[in-house]
Design a protein around this motif. Structure first.
Motif, short mmCIF file in Angstrom:
data_model
loop_
_atom_site.label_atom_id
_atom_site.label_comp_id
_atom_site.label_asym_id
_atom_site.label_seq_id
_atom_site.Cartn_x
_atom_site.Cartn_y
_atom_site.Cartn_z
N THR A 46 0.80 -1.21 0.00
CA THR A 46 0.00 0.00 0.00
C THR A 46 0.84 1.27 0.00
O THR A 46 0.29 2.35 -0.11
N SER A 47 2.14 1.15 0.10
CA SER A 47 2.96 2.36 0.02
C SER A 47 3.02 2.87 -1.42
O SER A 47 3.24 4.03 -1.66
N LEU A 105 1.58 -3.15 9.47
CA LEU A 105 2.15 -1.81 9.57
C LEU A 105 3.39 -1.93 10.44
O LEU A 105 3.52 -2.88 11.21
N GLY A 106 4.28 -0.96 10.36
CA GLY A 106 5.46 -1.04 11.21
C GLY A 106 6.17 0.27 11.39
O GLY A 106 5.96 1.22 10.63
N THR A 107 7.03 0.31 12.42
CA THR A 107 7.78 1.52 12.73
C THR A 107 9.26 1.34 12.47
O THR A 107 10.03 2.26 12.69
N GLY A 108 9.70 0.16 12.04
CA GLY A 108 11.12 -0.08 11.81
C GLY A 108 11.61 0.51 10.51
O GLY A 108 10.83 0.89 9.64
N ALA A 109 12.91 0.60 10.37
CA ALA A 109 13.50 1.21 9.19
C ALA A 109 13.67 0.23 8.04
O ALA A 109 13.69 0.62 6.89
N THR A 164 9.88 -9.75 6.84
CA THR A 164 9.43 -10.99 6.22
C THR A 164 8.01 -11.25 6.69
O THR A 164 7.73 -11.21 7.88
N ILE A 165 7.12 -11.51 5.74
CA ILE A 165 5.73 -11.79 6.06
C ILE A 165 5.42 -13.23 5.69
O ILE A 165 5.72 -13.69 4.58
N ARG A 166 4.84 -13.95 6.65
CA ARG A 166 4.40 -15.34 6.43
C ARG A 166 2.90 -15.36 6.67
O ARG A 166 2.44 -14.84 7.68
N TRP A 218 1.70 -3.13 4.17
CA TRP A 218 1.38 -4.27 3.31
C TRP A 218 -0.04 -4.72 3.63
O TRP A 218 -0.47 -4.67 4.77
N SER A 219 -0.77 -5.19 2.61
CA SER A 219 -2.11 -5.74 2.86
C SER A 219 -2.43 -6.79 1.82
O SER A 219 -1.85 -6.82 0.73
N LYS A 220 -3.37 -7.67 2.17
CA LYS A 220 -3.84 -8.73 1.26
C LYS A 220 -5.31 -9.00 1.55
O LYS A 220 -5.69 -9.25 2.68
N ASP A 221 -6.14 -8.94 0.51
CA ASP A 221 -7.55 -9.31 0.61
C ASP A 221 -7.69 -10.78 0.24
O ASP A 221 -6.99 -11.26 -0.66
#
Length: 156
Positions: A44-45, A77-81, A85-87, A105-108
């Motif tokens: 989504t960015s 969503l996140g605050t890290g730089a 990794t998304i599972r 990031w998102s997923k429908d």
């Protein structure tokens, strides 16, 4: 705190009350959705569709049966730089792994009765990652921690 970190934190804080308000009710009529496996992954960015990458592990789970009961959205969503990794696993299917993902990031995906879906975000260092699963505008799962994991199953 950087501008990006502040923006992510503000977005989480602003949207949290709306998500939590939806947790206490089951009102709403699920809508039909695409068939299993046809979800679209979107960073989504920049709103660029990205293909899902299946992991090497085989699945012995049965395919969903009957019509879907609605559509849900997994979000990270996140605050890290750095990238994360998304599972994720949808409707008891095989685990999917997406390395080096830039947030948000998102997923429908279509939701089927009595099948479990989950998402895990693994960051580097002191990253605070937030996962959520939302269906029909209602927050179903929410976690905010360094290696956030959310799980959901619809039992209608």
């Amino acid at each position: 705190m950087t501008n990006r970190t502040a923006a992510v934190a503000a977005a989480i804080l602003v949207s949290l009350p709306g998500y939590l308000a939806g947790c206490s009710t089951t009102a709403g009529t699920p809508q039909s959705s695409p068939t299993a496996g046809s979800g679209t992954v979107t960073n989504t960015s920049d709103s660029t569709p990205m293909p899902s990458t299946p992991s090497a592990s085989p699945s012995t789970a049965a395919a969903p049966s009957g019509p879907p009961v609605g559509t849900a959205t997994m979000q990270i969503l996140g605050t890290g730089a750095g990238p994360v990794t998304i599972r994720y696993q949808i409707n008891d299917g095989p685990e999917q792994v997406e390395p080096n993902v830039t947030l948000p990031w998102s997923k429908d995906y279509p939701v089927y009765d009595k099948l479990t879906s989950s998402i895990t975000a693994e960051g580097a260092g002191d990253s605070v990652l937030t996962c959520s699963i939302i269906m029909d505008g209602k927050l179903l799962a929410f976690r905010s921690e360094p290696n956030a994991k959310c799980t959901f199953a619809y039992w209608g």
